[in-house]
Motif scaffolding. Structure first.
Motif, mmCIF file in Angstrom:
data_model
loop_
_atom_site.group_PDB
_atom_site.id
_atom_site.type_symbol
_atom_site.label_atom_id
_atom_site.label_comp_id
_atom_site.label_asym_id
_atom_site.label_seq_id
_atom_site.Cartn_x
_atom_site.Cartn_y
_atom_site.Cartn_z
ATOM 1 N N CYS A 198 27.053 -66.920 -22.290
ATOM 2 C CA CYS A 198 27.554 -66.976 -23.653
ATOM 3 C C CYS A 198 28.961 -67.571 -23.650
ATOM 4 C CB CYS A 198 27.538 -65.571 -24.264
ATOM 5 S SG CYS A 198 28.660 -64.421 -23.452
ATOM 6 N N PRO A 199 29.553 -67.894 -24.814
ATOM 7 C CA PRO A 199 30.888 -68.505 -24.828
ATOM 8 C C PRO A 199 31.958 -67.660 -24.140
ATOM 9 C CG PRO A 199 29.829 -68.807 -26.948
ATOM 10 C CD PRO A 199 28.926 -67.917 -26.147
ATOM 11 N N GLU A 200 31.947 -66.332 -24.346
ATOM 12 C CA GLU A 200 32.967 -65.489 -23.723
ATOM 13 C C GLU A 200 32.835 -65.493 -22.196
ATOM 14 O OE1 GLU A 200 32.733 -61.646 -25.389
ATOM 15 O OE2 GLU A 200 33.233 -62.288 -27.443
ATOM 16 N N CYS A 201 31.605 -65.367 -21.704
ATOM 17 C CA CYS A 201 31.397 -65.377 -20.249
ATOM 18 C C CYS A 201 31.624 -66.777 -19.679
ATOM 19 C CB CYS A 201 29.993 -64.869 -19.915
ATOM 20 S SG CYS A 201 29.706 -63.142 -20.398
ATOM 21 N N SER A 202 31.363 -67.814 -20.466
ATOM 22 C CA SER A 202 31.656 -69.172 -20.011
ATOM 23 C C SER A 202 33.158 -69.359 -19.828
ATOM 24 C CB SER A 202 31.112 -70.188 -21.017
ATOM 25 O OG SER A 202 29.710 -70.077 -21.135
ATOM 26 N N PHE A 203 33.961 -68.759 -20.704
ATOM 27 C CA PHE A 203 35.415 -68.824 -20.541
ATOM 28 C C PHE A 203 35.853 -68.140 -19.242
ATOM 29 C CE2 PHE A 203 39.470 -66.607 -21.091
ATOM 30 C CZ PHE A 203 40.321 -67.697 -21.242
ATOM 31 N N LYS A 204 35.240 -67.015 -18.916
ATOM 32 C CA LYS A 204 35.573 -66.338 -17.658
ATOM 33 C C LYS A 204 35.175 -67.177 -16.453
ATOM 34 C CE LYS A 204 35.047 -61.691 -19.598
ATOM 35 N NZ LYS A 204 34.306 -60.403 -19.509
ATOM 36 N N LEU A 205 34.017 -67.837 -16.554
ATOM 37 C CA LEU A 205 33.566 -68.665 -15.432
ATOM 38 C C LEU A 205 34.509 -69.837 -15.204
ATOM 39 C CD1 LEU A 205 31.241 -69.225 -13.355
ATOM 40 C CD2 LEU A 205 30.208 -70.653 -15.132
ATOM 41 N N ASN A 206 35.008 -70.427 -16.269
ATOM 42 C CA ASN A 206 35.898 -71.593 -16.180
ATOM 43 C C ASN A 206 37.360 -71.200 -16.310
ATOM 44 O OD1 ASN A 206 33.610 -73.387 -16.110
ATOM 45 N ND2 ASN A 206 33.385 -73.023 -18.297
ATOM 46 N N TYR A 207 37.717 -70.001 -15.904
ATOM 47 C CA TYR A 207 39.088 -69.512 -16.059
ATOM 48 C C TYR A 207 40.065 -70.338 -15.223
ATOM 49 C CZ TYR A 207 42.966 -66.204 -16.293
ATOM 50 O OH TYR A 207 44.198 -65.618 -16.497
ATOM 51 N N HIS A 208 39.715 -70.669 -13.986
ATOM 52 C CA HIS A 208 40.600 -71.427 -13.096
ATOM 53 C C HIS A 208 40.358 -72.935 -13.206
ATOM 54 C CE1 HIS A 208 42.596 -68.149 -10.907
ATOM 55 N NE2 HIS A 208 41.464 -67.478 -11.104
ATOM 56 N N HIS A 209 39.131 -73.364 -13.146
ATOM 57 C CA HIS A 209 38.814 -74.781 -13.346
ATOM 58 C C HIS A 209 37.405 -74.874 -13.929
ATOM 59 C CE1 HIS A 209 37.376 -73.802 -9.265
ATOM 60 N NE2 HIS A 209 36.386 -74.615 -9.548
ATOM 61 N N LYS A 210 37.203 -75.939 -14.679
ATOM 62 C CA LYS A 210 35.960 -76.060 -15.431
ATOM 63 C C LYS A 210 34.826 -76.500 -14.524
ATOM 64 C CE LYS A 210 34.014 -77.787 -19.729
ATOM 65 N NZ LYS A 210 34.252 -78.547 -20.968
ATOM 66 N N ARG A 211 33.679 -75.858 -14.694
ATOM 67 C CA ARG A 211 32.478 -76.235 -13.967
ATOM 68 C C ARG A 211 31.686 -77.288 -14.744
ATOM 69 N NH1 ARG A 211 35.283 -71.792 -11.874
ATOM 70 N NH2 ARG A 211 34.480 -71.374 -9.782
ATOM 71 N N LYS A 212 30.632 -77.758 -14.109
ATOM 72 C CA LYS A 212 29.802 -78.791 -14.718
ATOM 73 C C LYS A 212 28.820 -78.147 -15.685
ATOM 74 C CE LYS A 212 26.524 -82.471 -13.609
ATOM 75 N NZ LYS A 212 25.758 -83.139 -12.533
ATOM 76 N N GLU A 213 28.831 -78.668 -16.913
ATOM 77 C CA GLU A 213 27.899 -78.170 -17.921
ATOM 78 C C GLU A 213 26.648 -79.035 -17.933
ATOM 79 O OE1 GLU A 213 27.674 -77.184 -22.720
ATOM 80 O OE2 GLU A 213 29.509 -78.001 -21.820
ATOM 81 N N VAL A 214 25.492 -78.401 -17.993
ATOM 82 C CA VAL A 214 24.204 -79.095 -18.011
ATOM 83 C C VAL A 214 23.725 -79.171 -19.447
ATOM 84 C CG1 VAL A 214 21.859 -79.128 -17.118
ATOM 85 C CG2 VAL A 214 23.703 -78.217 -15.711
ATOM 86 N N LYS A 215 23.487 -80.389 -19.920
ATOM 87 C CA LYS A 215 23.018 -80.591 -21.287
ATOM 88 C C LYS A 215 21.633 -81.202 -21.273
ATOM 89 C CE LYS A 215 27.622 -81.175 -23.275
ATOM 90 N NZ LYS A 215 28.509 -82.059 -24.063
ATOM 91 N N ALA A 216 20.875 -80.918 -22.323
ATOM 92 C CA ALA A 216 19.509 -81.441 -22.433
ATOM 93 C C ALA A 216 19.562 -82.909 -22.849
ATOM 94 C CB ALA A 216 18.711 -80.644 -23.453
ATOM 95 N N LYS A 217 18.779 -83.760 -22.203
ATOM 96 C CA LYS A 217 18.703 -85.180 -22.535
ATOM 97 C C LYS A 217 17.701 -85.373 -23.673
ATOM 98 C CE LYS A 217 19.802 -86.720 -17.880
ATOM 99 N NZ LYS A 217 19.331 -87.524 -16.720
#
Length: 330
Positions: free
Chosen positions: A217-236
């Motif tokens: 979710c957005p809140e947990c995504s912020f925790k995951l990317n707290y130090h540096h942003k990870r790669k987001e997977v988007k649908a083609k």
């Protein structure tokens, strides 16, 4: 007077002789009775005790009776109760405590302990060499896990430390980690995003890396990317892929269309040489119209007769399901 005394004396003498005769008869009878008993006695029959039994004989009989009762009592017990009785008797006679007889449970291991010691996040071919029963148990548990998405622990996200594990069957059925947030302490279902994380971990004193997928979710995504942003997977988008496959390069289509129209207008040039200027203008206009047209309608009739129509491959049911679930598993 003397005669009287003699008479009485003689009478007394007579009485004494009569007593001796009675004792002789009784002794004779006793001897006769003993001889009869000896004749009637059987060879295996024990002799009668004419006197009181000795004390040792009495104690021996009591010991035998006590041993019979004790043996019957021990036979009636099961193995564990018999063991407890012997231990209690030992402590009663020799002293000690029951704690001295308790087995040490320090080295005992359950199936969960074996799994924790031999579990691996990813099994390689090298790990399957020299398999023991502990490793086989851990490998069997690993095969039952679902390895599409991970469940993560973000409690130490400020230290840039994360924990990952694969999902179990119950979590897959409930949608945890795919339709719900992949954080084990979060159950939100709105605004989920897919992330790819390079998971670096140490396992059995060996450094390893694994690329895993998460749905947060957005809140947990912020925790995951707290130090540096990870790669987001988007649908083609499917329309782009279909259009790229169906459309050909534009220069090829231009060549085909220009060649077909040039053949038609060559005959017109031979017939109407006098009106060359007007025909040239018509040729330019026709070429522009043909370039503006797209799809199979812009092709000439000669192109249809060049060869068989392209075969359309029908998709199997599995391929249709794969395309349907393609967006869901991103």
């Amino acid at each position: 007077m003397d005669n009287l005394v003699k008479v009485h004396g003689s009478g007394g003498y007579d009485s004494d002789f009569s007593d001796d005769d009675g004792q002789g008869e009784s002794s004779h009878r006793g001897i006769k009775r003993k001889s009869e008993e000896e004749i009637l006695q059987k060879p295996f029959q024990k002799g009668r005790h004419s006197q009181v039994a000795h004390r040792s004989l009495h104690s021996n009989e009591l010991d035998r009776e006590e041993a019979r009762n004790r043996r019957a009592h021990l036979i009636s017990l099961n193995a564990f109760e018999r063991h407890k009785k012997f231990v209690g008797d030992y402590i009663l006679y020799y002293g000690g405590q029951m704690a001295d007889f308790k087995r040490s449970v320090a080295k005992d291991k359950t199936d969960l302990d074996v799994l924790r010691e031999n579990h691996r996040f990813l099994w390689r071919d090298e790990d399957e060499e020299d398999m023991t029963w502990e490793k086989e148990l851990a490998k069997k548990y690993y095969d039952k896990l679902f390895k599409e998405y991970c469940i993560t622990d973000l409690s130490r996200y400020k230290e840039n430390k994360f924990g990952f594990r694969w999902r179990t069957e119950n979590e897959v059925v409930s949608g945890k980690g795919q339709f719900q947030c992949g954080n084990k302490r979060c159950e939100k279902q709105e605004g989920l995003k897919s992330w790819e994380v390079n998971f670096a971990y140490v396992e059995h004193s060996e450094k390893r890396n694994a690329l895993v997928k998460l749905r947060l979710c957005p809140e947990c995504s912020f925790k995951l990317n707290y130090h540096h942003k990870r790669k987001e997977v988007k649908a083609k988008a499917k329309t782009k892929s279909l259009s790229e496959e169906s459309e050909e390069p534009p220069h090829k289509k231009k060549r085909k269309r220009s060649s077909s129209h040039s053949k038609k207008h060559k005959h017109k040039r031979r017939r109407d040489r006098s009106t060359s200027s007007s025909s040239s203008e018509e040729l330019l206009n026709s070429d522009k119209d043909s370039e503006a047209e797209d799809g199979p309608e812009g092709q000439s009739e000669a192109d249809h007769w060049r060869g068989p129509a392209p075969a359309v491959e029908e998709k199997s049911r599995e391929e249709e399901f794969d395309e349907y679930f393609e967006d869901m598993f991103l």
